[in-house]
Enzyme design. Structure first.
Site: not given
Ligand code: PEP
Length: 258
Positions: A11, A13, A97, A99, A166, A172, A212
């Site tokens: 991904n 992003k 996701h 985010e 996730e 991250g 991660s």
């Protein structure tokens, strides 16, 4: 139990510099010999999908989008439909996701509508679920993920459905759950999917771990039988680290480490 083909998805992003297509070209070359055992998917920003498609044509490396609208067309400025992504070269799309859920206040119901739209357009939806740190600390991790699955996945599972577990606190951050926690979460996710879509669909669905994943922890995570692959963010931006993660899959041990 169905033997599920492993998948490693990158991904990217909102990251694609002037050399992005060159990086994709390099990745396609490096990943091609590994792709008979493992599905390798790159999800770059949609603006470079069409350019990337010219590099993956005739190669086993696949492309995906990072989001799509739940409608097929209309007055939705700045949005892309699942059909548009497919026309640009995507075969899959990441949906829900964390985010997107945070930055764009996406609800489970919206993610479910997008998942159905992706399936209808012939894209494999990669539906992301995961608990926050507060939910984990409150002992609510499994219940949170089960509830997200129930509300984000259509009752009739779309063809090619993939789930990505996730944990929000692992994305991250360099933090990861223990291997025991990953096993427990993947088992709970598959059980929730079976309750939602039936045992056969749950058995056929790949459940990826994301959060991660790096070259140094990939082998341990990918060797868990409950884990069907990985959704990789930061480490998918460079050929060396993405390749090292793919090579860490036990099916590819004959290729050695990077
Ligand atoms: C992600 O964004 O899906 C992700 C897993 O990111 P990272 O690997 O950087 O934690």
């Amino acid at each position: 139990m169905t033997a599920r083909r492993p998948m490693i998805a990158g991904n990217w992003k909102m990251n694609a510099g002037p050399d992005a297509l060159h990086v994709i070209e390099e990745m396609v070359e490096a990943l091609t010999p590994l792709s008979d055992q493992v599905d390798c998917l790159i999800c770059p920003p949609a603006t470079i999908l069409a350019g990337a498609r010219s590099l993956t044509k005739g190669k086993p490396v696949r492309l995906g989008g990072q989001d799509c609208h739940h409608k097929t067309s209309g007055p939705h400025t700045g949005c892309l439909s699942a059909d548009m992504l497919r026309a640009a070269g995507a075969e899959a799309v990441i949906l829900g996701h964390s985010e997107r859920r945070t930055d764009h206040a996406e609800s489970d119901a919206l993610v479910q509508a997008k998942t159905a739209a992706a399936g209808e357009a012939g894209l494999a939806p990669i539906v992301c679920v995961g608990e926050t740190l507060a939910q984990r600390q409150a002992g609510q991790a499994e219940a949170t993920v089960a509830a997200q699955i129930t509300a984000s996945v259509p009752e009739r599972a779309p063809e090619g459905l993939v789930l990505a577990y996730e944990p929000v606190w692992a994305i991250g951050t360099g933090l990861t759950p223990s291997l025991e926690e990953i096993i427990a979460m993947h088992r709970a996710a598959r059980q929730a999917l079976a309750r939602r879509c039936g045992a056969a669909a749950a058995d056929a669905t790949r459940i990826l771990y994301g959060g991660s994943v790096k070259p140094d922890n990939a082998a341990a995570i990918l060797s868990l039988p409950e884990v069907d692959g990985a959704l990789v963010g930061g480490a998918s931006l460079e050929t060396k680290s993405f390749l090292a993660i793919v090579r860490a899959h036990p099916m590819l041990s004959r290729f050695g480490s990077a």
